[in-house]
Structure formats: C-alpha cells, structure tokens
Design an enzyme around this catalytic site. Structure first.
Site, PDB file in Angstrom:
ATOM      1  N   ASP A 161       0.845  -1.208   0.000  1.00 58.09           N
ATOM      2  CA  ASP A 161       0.000   0.000   0.000  1.00 58.09           C
ATOM      3  C   ASP A 161       0.872   1.247   0.000  1.00 58.09           C
ATOM      4  OD1 ASP A 161      -2.320   1.785   0.516  1.00 58.09           O
ATOM      5  OD2 ASP A 161      -1.257   2.045   2.411  1.00 58.09           O
ATOM      6  N   ARG A 168       0.292   6.601  -6.573  1.00 64.11           N
ATOM      7  CA  ARG A 168      -0.991   7.280  -6.823  1.00 64.11           C
ATOM      8  C   ARG A 168      -0.854   8.790  -6.640  1.00 64.11           C
ATOM      9  NH1 ARG A 168      -4.286   4.718  -2.456  1.00 64.11           N
ATOM     10  NH2 ARG A 168      -5.809   6.293  -3.024  1.00 64.11           N
ATOM     11  N   SER A 183      -6.779   0.897   0.617  1.00 59.56           N
ATOM     12  CA  SER A 183      -5.563   1.385   1.261  1.00 59.56           C
ATOM     13  C   SER A 183      -5.764   1.477   2.783  1.00 59.56           C
ATOM     14  CB  SER A 183      -5.228   2.762   0.672  1.00 59.56           C
ATOM     15  OG  SER A 183      -4.262   3.429   1.420  1.00 59.56           O
ATOM     16  N   LYS A 187      -4.325  -1.597   6.016  1.00 61.63           N
ATOM     17  CA  LYS A 187      -3.506  -1.327   7.205  1.00 61.63           C
ATOM     18  C   LYS A 187      -4.237  -1.759   8.479  1.00 61.63           C
ATOM     19  CE  LYS A 187      -2.946   2.601   5.186  1.00 61.63           C
ATOM     20  NZ  LYS A 187      -2.619   3.812   4.463  1.00 61.63           N
TER      21      LYS A 187
END
Ligand code: URA
Length: 444
Positions: A161, A168, A183, A187
């Site tokens: 990520d 991105r 994303s 986590k």
C-alpha cells in the site's frame, strides 16, 4: 499471467479475480511489475472502478504484503478505530481510555504526524517519560492487564500500500474510492483488529468534500470489512473547522484530559462518544448504540474514564501529574493573541490552514526528519457561528520565540477565518452512520 493482459481487462471494464489481483500486488511489491504498468492499472481502476469482491481482494493482497499482527493472545473482541485525518483530531486519546474502561481491549497502533495533521504518538510523547516502543509481549500483556496500550506503527505494515500510495500521489489516482478504501482497510486488517470503527470526515478540510462522497467511501470500507470477516461501522462527521479548540501536542493532551473529566468542548465530546459507542456495540458490551452512549456518559461522569487514562500513562512509563497540574507538560514561553480586524460572525475556518500554521510554529513536521516542539500550538478563541468584534482575539498562538515567523503565522491564521454579518445556520457535526445494514442519516 501477464500484467499487460490484466491492465487491458480492467481498462475495458472487466472484473479481476483474486488470483489476478494477488499476482499484480505481489509482482509490484517484488519489483517485477514496474511503476508504469501499475500506474496504468491505477488509472484504469480510477475510471472503471472495482466490484466489492475486487476491492476486498486488493485489500487482502496489500494487507498480506508485510507484517500481520497477531492479536489472538489478547482476550476479548479487539476493536480498532481509524480516522481519515483531521486538524485538532485527538479522539484516540479520549476513546482509548473510555472504551477500555468498560472492559473492551484496545490494542492500538498509531502514527506520527506529517504536514498539517498531527499524530497521536507525537501528542503522547509530550508527556514526560511516556514511551511507545513496547515489545510485542509487553504490548499484549498490558492490553490483557489494563485493556489499553498505544504503540507506534510497525514500519512494515502493508508495504504494498505504501508503494502504491506513493505512486498514486504522482499519477493523480489518489481520489478513487476503491483505492482509498482498500488502502485504509489493508492497514487496519494487517494491524489485527477483529472489528473496526471508522471516522470518515467530510467538508472543506477533508478528502471527501460532500457527505454523499464520504458515504460512498464509508460503504466501500464497510463492505470490505464484511467480505473479510471484520465487522466494520463508519461515522461520517463534518470537518469544516478544527475539532475542539486546541491544535498542537501538549495543549491537545490537556484538552483530552478536560474531555475525560466531562468538561471538554462539545464537538470533541460528541464525536468521541459516538465513535466509542459504536466500538462498545461491536465489542459486545452493549446491545444498542443508545445503551452504549448511556454507559459511556456514566464513565465520564464517575471518573472511570479519566482513571483509565492515568493508568495507561503510568503503564507506559509516563508521569501522570500533569492531569492535576497542567504546568507539568511542556509550556511555550510566549503567547501571542491574533486579533480580529473584522466584526461579524465567523462563517468558516479553513482547518488545513490552521494545521499548517501550527506546523510552522513547530508543532508538526514539514519533513519526516523534523523535530517537534511539544509546547507550541494554537488555541482557538472563536469557532464557526461565534460573534466577533474588531480587536477581539481569534486565536492564541503558543510560541517559542516572537519573530518574523510568528508574525507571518498570525497573518496566515487571520486569513483562514471568514466572516459574515449574518449568523451562519448551524451545521451538525455528526452526519450519518454506515453499517452493513445501510446508511442512516442523523438528520432523518
Ligand atoms: N489515507 C490512506 O491511508 N490511503 C489513501 O488512499 C487515502 C488516505
């Protein structure tokens, strides 16, 4: 399997299966798939979107790309909380002890601040002796003993990520709902919680500018949670101005103490209680939101939440005397009042500008290596809807020195305020709740 074929499939609106998504994420993590192919994939996702099965597969692939925290030795349902980021957002330090005080284990990994948003770990490190580097064994033991520990985030949580997010950022593909949702959730899932409560901000100071967009993002995250077996609920809240009155480190800790005493700002108290109540429901300690709210209000009134906060500070080596004597926390040598040159009602306050101003005083980091000054920051004297006369203080700056930088910050803060002769209509802080059962608007 070839990356180019999968990019082609997504570009034409096809659905990728979980093996294909795992192939892309693993290949990208290892460096076998180059940035230019991943950029093309991210742009295809941006335009064509993803189904909920694809989004869940992407989340799991990214969650599995690094460390996966095993919280199974902790008894009970572990409920985590995540905020999409805000200025003056200190809810973790209130919610953690509040929820732990009713017996729900809170095993929290938090980050440091960068740019205009502060980090929970930085705020806590303004407390003398407090440390956040615990061994895994000590972390688990502390949560089993007192139901609460907060530590720094492992550097290797969802590294795929991290790599994709950086890409991105420079390919204009950040604001895609499936990409943001996967994303954030990758986590949280890697961090090991059984259930997750999300604080999704909307408004001028947030990623999602409208409530409809925020609800879409929240629905995508709730749906990932249910696809991967982690119950998830999201609260959508307004971020059109900073939360509470203080922005900084030590001064934010003091505002948390006030709130845990039941004497905090209304907006901060309301949001903290709502998020905590959803955690209590998911943690199985109340059967409805209203029952959880009653329980939590009692914990503020009877002092149990504040007592849990003290216990937590001491358990992590901190000196809790600041709870009774604020001067035990770092205090800035000077204060500067920023006086209004206009009269009227405060119409809006640009939260991001105030966050950046606090950073420029030294309360945050412009770069990862920057050193934080725990004592400095900003106290708001006026918030949206308040009446102001020329010469009244808008904010107090807590500063290390009085110099050109202070004067420039004062000007910047003044520009962050806009005024109107009419009192603006009141905007509710809590806008909606998203669960697997759908969206409930507070106003309906
Ligand atoms: N925060 C994240 O962690 N990821 C995003 O994509 C956007 C905000």
């Amino acid at each position: 399997m070839r990356a180019v074929d999968l990019i082609h499939k997504k570009r034409d609106g096809g659905e990728l299966n979980s093996e294909e998504i795992a192939f892309l994420i693993n290949g990208y993590s290892k460096g076998d798939i180059p940035d230019y192919q991943m950029s093309a994939l991210a742009m295809s996702i941006f335009f064509k979107g993803m189904t909920s099965a694809e989004t869940a597969a992407l989340t799991l692939a990214m969650a599995g790309s690094g460390d996966q925290v095993d919280l199974s030795p902790i008894n009970g349902i572990k409920v985590d909380k995540h905020s999409t980021g805000g200025v003056g957002d200190k809810t973790t330090l209130i919610i953690g002890p509040l929820v732990a005080s009713v017996g729900i284990p809170v095993a929290k990994m938090s980050g440091r601040g960068l740019g205009h948003t502060g980090g929970t770990i930085d705020k806590m490190e303004s407390i003398a002796g407090f440390h956040t580097e615990l061994s895994r064994e000590d972390f688990i033991k502390q949560v089993n003993d007192i139901h609460l520990s907060v530590i720094g985030q492992s550097g290797n949580l969802a590294p795929a990520d991290k790599k994709l997010y950086a890409l991105r950022d420079v390919t204009s593909t950040v604001d895609s709902i499936p990409l943001i949702a996967s994303s954030v959730m990758s986590k949280k899932i890697a961090a090991g919680a059984d259930a997750i409560v999300l604080d999704v901000k909307t408004g001028s100071g947030a990623f999602m500018k409208t409530v409809e967009h925020a609800e879409k993002l929240a629905s995508a995250m709730v749906s990932i949670g249910s696809e991967v077996g982690r119950q998830t609920a999201a609260v959508i809240s307004d971020m059109d101005q900073p939360l509470g009155y203080s922005i900084g480190n030590a001064i934010e800790v003091l505002e948390c103490v006030d709130t845990l005493r039941g004497q905090g700002p209304e907006d901060l108290t309301e949001l903290s209680l709502a998020l905590a109540a959803h955690m209590v429901v998911l943690g199985g300690k109340a059967s409805s939101f209203d029952e959880a709210m009653t329980l939590l209000r009692k914990q503020l009134d009877n002092g149990e939440a504040l007592a849990k906060f003290r216990e937590f500070i001491v358990a992590q080596g901190g000196d809790d005397s600041f709870v009774d004597d604020a001067s035990k926390l770092p205090t800035a040598p000077y204060t500067v009042e920023v006086l209004s040159t206009e009269s009227g009602f405060v119409q809006a306050i640009e939260a991001e500008e105030l966050g950046l101003s606090a950073m420029l005083l030294g309360a945050g980091r412009a770069t990862k290596e920057a050193v934080i000054d725990y004592a400095v920051g900003i106290t708001l004297r006026k918030k949206v809807g308040d009446a102001v006369n020329v010469g009244e203080s808008l904010v107090t700056l807590h500063v290390r020195e009085q110099n050109e930088n202070t004067a420039a910050v004062a000007e910047r803060v003044k520009r962050a305020y806009t005024f109107n002769q009419e009192k603006p209509s009141e905007r509710p802080l809590l806008l909606s709740v998203v669960t697997v059962d759908g969206i409930t608007r507070y106003s309906e």
